[in-house]
Scaffold this active site. Structure first.
Site: not given
Ligand code: RRO
Length: 308
Positions: A44, A127
């Protein structure tokens, strides 16, 4: 068939791996990827401090897709500094994904992670889910400055995780920047940012953060992913390898990513939905297709897309 692939001088046992974000936050999740047929262990995206992420519901599937606004839940980079040496014992490449809220944060994380020698570092410039922090890779000047500074502190092969672009002028501009910055690979695409899905029964949004806006993944994004892989492959001409991400549910989807120019692929939504067995299924399906085509390896298909 030879299943191995090489990216930035690193050999991968297969070209199929998890995408950053999908079931790869905790030690248990990362070890499960280590024990699976995934061709790498991708973490992640890690931030300076540990984060719980956005309020739930924050990941929901709908017909042929997913929408998420996870909000970067992760253990904080120091936990991954401790974990990465253990993950390397699985004898497959470890890819550390990093994300910061400022250039200084990116540099601190990159420096510390570089020191524990992940095989590759993936810089997340895309993101879509943090309020007040636009996707960096849509600001070309900021992206170039950031990549240049990170390149100065990172010795490991490093790559950029990019959002989808929707105009050839943007592919041109970003490709030029990536060549200048000495990037060793790219991963395209991140989720398609700021989509909106409405529940027809309730007339309501289906995720809570940001009024229901979130990153789209899954089958519906495959054409956008393929277009971005192809657009960068044509501009790089083999000089910068590409990891294709987006919309992969079957071996045929992987084969199409290879034809478009990806050397390897990452699996997000399908991995979240199916778990580690997805890598076994996809590898079998891809092998069947590659053998049917008379190729000796998946690598032979890379960039072989035909045009009229
Ligand atoms: O954590 C997220 O909300 C997230 C990230 Br960092 C990303 O890069 N892409 C995405 O779809 N979600």
């Amino acid at each position: 068939m030879n299943p191995t692939v090489e990216i930035a001088g690193i050999t991968f046992p297969t070209c199929i791996m998890n995408a950053a974000g999908a079931r790869c936050v905790t030690a248990e999740e990362l070890e499960a990827i280590g024990n699976s047929r995934s061709g790498a262990i991708v973490t992640k995206s890690m931030t300076l401090n540990a984060r719980d992420g956005n309020p739930t519901p924050r990941y929901v599937t709908f017909p042929h897709g997913s929408i998420n606004s996870m909000g970067l839940p992760n253990l904080g980079y120091q936990a991954y500094v401790d974990l990465i040496p253990r993950l390397k014992e699985f004898k497959k490449p470890v890819i550390a994904s990093i994300a910061g809220f400022s250039p200084a944060e990116f540099l601190d994380i990159a420096t510390a992670i570089d020191a524990v020698k992940p095989d590759l570092m993936e810089i997340n410039l895309s993101c879509p889910n943090i309020e007040g922090h636009p996707q960096i890779a849509y600001d070309f000047e900021t992206a170039e400055q950031l990549l240049t500074r990170i390149r100065n502190v990172v010795n490991r092969p490093m790559g950029a995780k990019l959002p989808p672009y929707f105009d050839p002028a943007h592919h041109d501009h970003m490709a030029t920047i990536l060549k200048r910055c000495g990037v060793n690979f790219i991963s395209v695409i991140n989720s398609i940012g700021n989509g909106l899905v409405i529940n027809p029964e309730t007339d309501a949004v289906i995720i809570k953060p940001k009024g229901g806006f979130g990153g789209l993944g899954g089958a519906i994004i495959k054409p956008v992913a393929l277009a971005n892989v192809r657009a960068f492959a044509l501009r790089f001409q083999g000089h910068i390898p590409i990891i294709g991400v987006g919309g992969i549910e079957t071996g045929q989807d992987i084969y199409e990513h290879l034809l478009a120019g990806a050397s390897a692929v990452q699996i997000g939504t399908a991995f979240v939905e199916e778990g580690p067995q997805v890598f076994v299924r996809l590898e079998q399906e891809l092998t069947t297709i590659v053998e049917r085509k008379g190729l000796r390896s998946a690598t032979e298909a890379v960039g072989r897309l035909k045009e009229f």
